[in-house]
Design a protein around this motif. Structure first.
Motif, PDB file in Angstrom:
ATOM      1  N   UNK A  95      -7.582  -3.756  -9.871  1.00  0.00           N
ATOM      2  CA  UNK A  95      -8.230  -2.314  -9.295  1.00  0.00           C
ATOM      3  C   UNK A  95      -6.695  -0.820 -10.056  1.00  0.00           C
ATOM      4  N   UNK A  96      -6.155  -1.842 -11.064  1.00  0.00           N
ATOM      5  CA  UNK A  96      -4.664  -0.633 -11.548  1.00  0.00           C
ATOM      6  C   UNK A  96      -6.025  -0.067 -12.437  1.00  0.00           C
ATOM      7  N   UNK A  97      -4.552   1.588 -12.621  1.00  0.00           N
ATOM      8  CA  UNK A  97      -4.943   2.458 -13.492  1.00  0.00           C
ATOM      9  C   UNK A  97      -4.341   2.370 -14.621  1.00  0.00           C
ATOM     10  N   UNK A 111       1.121  -1.345  -6.821  1.00  0.00           N
ATOM     11  CA  UNK A 111       0.706  -2.114  -7.978  1.00  0.00           C
ATOM     12  C   UNK A 111       0.712  -3.809  -7.042  1.00  0.00           C
ATOM     13  N   UNK A 112      -1.165  -3.902  -7.437  1.00  0.00           N
ATOM     14  CA  UNK A 112      -1.011  -5.207  -6.612  1.00  0.00           C
ATOM     15  C   UNK A 112      -0.459  -6.400  -7.660  1.00  0.00           C
ATOM     16  N   UNK A 165       1.159  -1.128  -0.214  1.00  0.00           N
ATOM     17  CA  UNK A 165      -0.146   0.036   0.175  1.00  0.00           C
ATOM     18  C   UNK A 165       0.608   1.342  -0.175  1.00  0.00           C
ATOM     19  N   UNK A 166       0.588   2.044  -0.422  1.00  0.00           N
ATOM     20  CA  UNK A 166       1.187   3.879  -0.368  1.00  0.00           C
ATOM     21  C   UNK A 166       0.381   3.880   0.864  1.00  0.00           C
ATOM     22  N   UNK A 167       1.806   5.511   1.071  1.00  0.00           N
ATOM     23  CA  UNK A 167       2.049   5.961   2.548  1.00  0.00           C
ATOM     24  C   UNK A 167       0.747   6.359   2.814  1.00  0.00           C
ATOM     25  N   UNK A 194      -4.126   3.257  -1.002  1.00  0.00           N
ATOM     26  CA  UNK A 194      -3.832   2.314  -2.924  1.00  0.00           C
ATOM     27  C   UNK A 194      -3.945   3.675  -4.131  1.00  0.00           C
ATOM     28  N   UNK A 195      -3.476   5.346  -3.957  1.00  0.00           N
ATOM     29  CA  UNK A 195      -4.108   6.183  -4.443  1.00  0.00           C
ATOM     30  C   UNK A 195      -2.411   6.606  -4.639  1.00  0.00           C
ATOM     31  N   UNK A 196      -1.697   6.354  -5.866  1.00  0.00           N
ATOM     32  CA  UNK A 196      -0.565   7.439  -5.999  1.00  0.00           C
ATOM     33  C   UNK A 196      -0.563   8.131  -5.169  1.00  0.00           C
ATOM     34  N   UNK A 197       0.743   8.106  -4.310  1.00  0.00           N
ATOM     35  CA  UNK A 197       1.530  10.053  -3.548  1.00  0.00           C
ATOM     36  C   UNK A 197       2.494  10.081  -4.001  1.00  0.00           C
ATOM     37  N   UNK A 198       2.379  11.763  -4.675  1.00  0.00           N
ATOM     38  CA  UNK A 198       2.454  12.629  -5.594  1.00  0.00           C
ATOM     39  C   UNK A 198       4.133  12.786  -4.419  1.00  0.00           C
ATOM     40  N   UNK A 199       4.875  13.007  -4.923  1.00  0.00           N
ATOM     41  CA  UNK A 199       6.236  14.528  -4.554  1.00  0.00           C
ATOM     42  C   UNK A 199       7.024  15.083  -5.560  1.00  0.00           C
TER      43      UNK A 199
END
Length: 314
Positions: A270-272, A104-105, A85-87, A91-96
């Protein structure tokens, strides 16, 4: 280019020479059991095609989505792909700044870090004419980093010039305009500008063997309305309109940057995923098409379509 050059390097040189935009994706870190290794490289084209190798089908689907976004923005990006899992836990992308982390499951425990470098061609602008406005456009273009091709007559413009160009500016005062305008429309040149008065410009368009939609692609009088009067000022207004087109902007909203920029959610994992010609899909289970990250998810879906909720394309 040497005949012994690595295939991707030769391909990059070919694409660059043809003014074709693409993204170079390079694996910089891999944690086993990821199939890719540091140094593995792929090229992602604007239509979503991936040439080369940066991981299996699931990793490639994520790379395609993010690469097309960088091709639009023009900014390089470090992409982190992990099965965890993202931070933020959503489950959404974490943008920095300069990086994005994607869960990516499909990955079997490995992790990848991939550097995405968009390589967009220097815009080529073809200028037809020897008028003061044409000379001013040709003089100012290099200041913007544009490649300028000058032609005094229609015979000086080749099909290759038009096919690889982002803009055509005609300031020839009625000399050789019509055939070049038709050729540019049919070649799909993004910006076509005709320097003419509103009355003469309308008459030229009416005489062209084009339909209404095709005529609408020609800007005449060329240039944004900024109150320009001198040849230099008019050239600035034309180049401003070229910038607006090259950067994919309109007054109301941002235009779609590249083909393949439509995305959908894989109903199985569930991937985009990016909707491109190479993206697996199925028409089973409903009136709308479903898209998948890989053939495995598609096979699972087609065994029992009712089990999975349909994800709408975005």
């Amino acid at each position: 280019m040497s005949p012994t050059a690595p295939p991707l390097e030769a391909r990059m040189a070919e694409l660059t020479g043809r003014h074709v935009p693409f993204v170079k994706a390079t694996v910089v870190r891999a944690r086993r059991p990821a199939s890719a290794r540091p140094g593995d490289t792929a090229l992602v084209l604007a239509d979503g095609r991936v040439e080369g190798f940066v991981g299996g089908a699931c990793a490639e689907a994520t790379v395609r989505v993010q690469a097309l976004r960088t091709l639009h923005s023009g900014e390089s990006l470090l992409l982190r792909i992990s099965p965890e899992e993202t931070a933020d836990g959503t489950g959404e992308p974490v943008v920095e700044e300069g990086a994005v982390s994607v869960a990516n499951p499909c990955l079997s425990g490995g992790e990848l870090e991939i550097f995405l470098e968009p390589l967009r061609p220097v815009p080529r602008v073809v200028v037809l004419g020897e008028s003061p406005i044409a000379r001013a456009v040709a003089a100012f273009g290099p200041v913007l980093g544009y490649e300028i091709t000058e032609a005094s007559g229609a015979d000086g413009i080749t099909p290759e010039d038009l096919a690889g160009s982002q803009a055509l500016v005609i300031a020839s005062h009625g000399r050789g305009e019509e055939p070049v305008l038709v050729s540019a429309v049919r070649a799909g040149v993004p910006y076509i500008g005709l320097v003419a008065s509103p009355r003469r410009g309308a008459a030229v368009l009416d005489a062209l063997p084009l339909d209404a939609e095709e005529r609408a692609r020609i800007h005449t009088p060329a240039g944004l309305w900024i109150g320009a009067r001198t040849p230099g000022e008019i050239a600035v207004s034309i180049l401003a309109e070229v910038i607006q087109t090259v950067r994919g902007l309109s007054v109301e909203a941002e235009a779609p940057p590249v083909t393949g920029s439509v995305t959908a959610v894989d109903p199985v994992c569930g991937m985009t995923v990016s909707v491109a010609d190479s993206t697996p899909y199925s028409d089973e289970g409903g009136d709308e098409r479903s898209w998948f990250c890989c053939a495995g998810c598609r096979a699972a879906y087609e065994k029992d379509p009712a089990r999975y909720a349909k994800a709408d394309a975005s």
